[in-house]
Design an enzyme around this catalytic site. Sequence first.
Site, PDB file in Angstrom:
ATOM      1  CG  ASN A 171      -1.903   1.189   1.177  1.00  0.00           C
ATOM      2  OD1 ASN A 171      -2.669   1.254   0.357  1.00  0.00           O
ATOM      3  ND2 ASN A 171      -1.509   2.087   2.028  1.00  0.00           N
ATOM      4  CE1 TYR A 175      -1.998   7.003   5.404  1.00  0.00           C
ATOM      5  CE2 TYR A 175      -0.001   5.544   5.541  1.00  0.00           C
ATOM      6  CZ  TYR A 175      -1.407   5.732   5.139  1.00  0.00           C
ATOM      7  OH  TYR A 175      -2.223   4.538   4.367  1.00  0.00           O
ATOM      8  NE  ARG A 176       0.587  15.933  10.929  1.00  0.00           N
ATOM      9  CZ  ARG A 176      -0.913  16.267  11.393  1.00  0.00           C
ATOM     10  NH1 ARG A 176      -1.657  16.254  10.169  1.00  0.00           N
ATOM     11  NH2 ARG A 176      -1.174  16.174  12.530  1.00  0.00           N
ATOM     12  CD1 TRP A 189      -0.944   4.689  11.598  1.00  0.00           C
ATOM     13  CD2 TRP A 189       0.606   4.309  10.174  1.00  0.00           C
ATOM     14  NE1 TRP A 189      -0.143   3.822  12.020  1.00  0.00           N
ATOM     15  CE2 TRP A 189       0.916   3.522  11.091  1.00  0.00           C
ATOM     16  CE3 TRP A 189       1.314   4.291   8.718  1.00  0.00           C
ATOM     17  CZ2 TRP A 189       1.785   2.684  11.154  1.00  0.00           C
ATOM     18  CZ3 TRP A 189       2.489   3.528   9.033  1.00  0.00           C
ATOM     19  CH2 TRP A 189       2.681   2.655   9.992  1.00  0.00           C
ATOM     20  CD  GLU A 233      -2.696   2.937  -2.782  1.00  0.00           C
ATOM     21  OE1 GLU A 233      -3.582   2.839  -2.105  1.00  0.00           O
ATOM     22  OE2 GLU A 233      -2.060   1.508  -2.982  1.00  0.00           O
ATOM     23  CG  ASP A 282      -4.268  19.984   8.935  1.00  0.00           C
ATOM     24  OD1 ASP A 282      -4.121  19.558   7.785  1.00  0.00           O
ATOM     25  OD2 ASP A 282      -4.339  18.712   9.763  1.00  0.00           O
TER      26      ASP A 282
END
Length: 327
Positions: A171, A175-176, A189, A233, A282
């Site tokens: 996968n 995720y930052r 995550w 992906e 954000d």
Amino acid sequence: MAWKTLSRWLGALDKRGELMKIDEPVDVELEAGAIADRLVKASGPAVLFEKPRLPNGEISEIPLAMNLFGGHDRTQRALGASHPREVGERLVALMKPDIGGIMRAPWKGIPLLRDAMSLPPKKVRKGSCQRVRMENDLTKLPIPKTWPMDGGRFITLPLVVTKDANSGEHNLGMYRAQIFSPTEVGLHWQIHKHGADHAAQWPDGKMPVAICIGGPPELIFSAIAPLPDNLEEYMFAGFLGRRRLRITKALTQDLMVPADADIVIEGYVEPSKTRTEGPFGDHFGFYSLTGQYPVLNVTAITRRKNAILPATIVGQPPMEDGYLGEA
């Protein structure tokens, strides 16, 4: 078309007059983000900081690129599309082909065959992303801090590779990732993400993880695309680029990583051990709160010979993430 590498996409932007190159030192803490914020809000060009300055005053040998997807048209071209619905129409044609039309005019099936053949990733012995093995020190990468109250420097376009322990399926998620130390980076995550699902399969072990940075635009986009469970992906990235995505074995972890990424950070996560991550400037101008998230322990850092680190700034729209989300 497939851009194949991030540098090719930047070269295409440069030819169109859509790339600003800054050859003076620019601080990765706050200054680079402030410039990128103004550019994206003014519908300005992408920007390449050729001499990003690290917090310790050193100049990074890796340039920093921002505002790569700063606009509807630019994002569309990054995905190799001529109009906004093209990618969706190609997917529908592949999944629900017009058999009758193809039988009457067989040449109409050629694009479908090409798209189908581009789906499976292509394994290669060694990737361009492994040309240079760096010192295991994340602080030497030109990772920006974009807002004053951020908890630290964040990788904002990370391509996080995890693997299902049972099926072996990979996968790719975005995720930052917050830099804690030279060898530790936090992974944000949420519990509903595939990364968290995979971590649940390793309650007491060391889960292999890789953070890839850069690569062609279609690879970056594939990490955020809302794909069905039966479409990986890596397959979608190949579909977007109309060529099989090259992947290679990570050096220190049992994972396959994109061979043409610019930087690969390899390591492991002990899911039961967490650390406070955040705050983070954000969406819509608010700081997301701190929380407990797993930590990647670095085992290797590799890069392309002429690597570029792409990043984005998140905040009040218009922003790159908005253009990517609409795409």
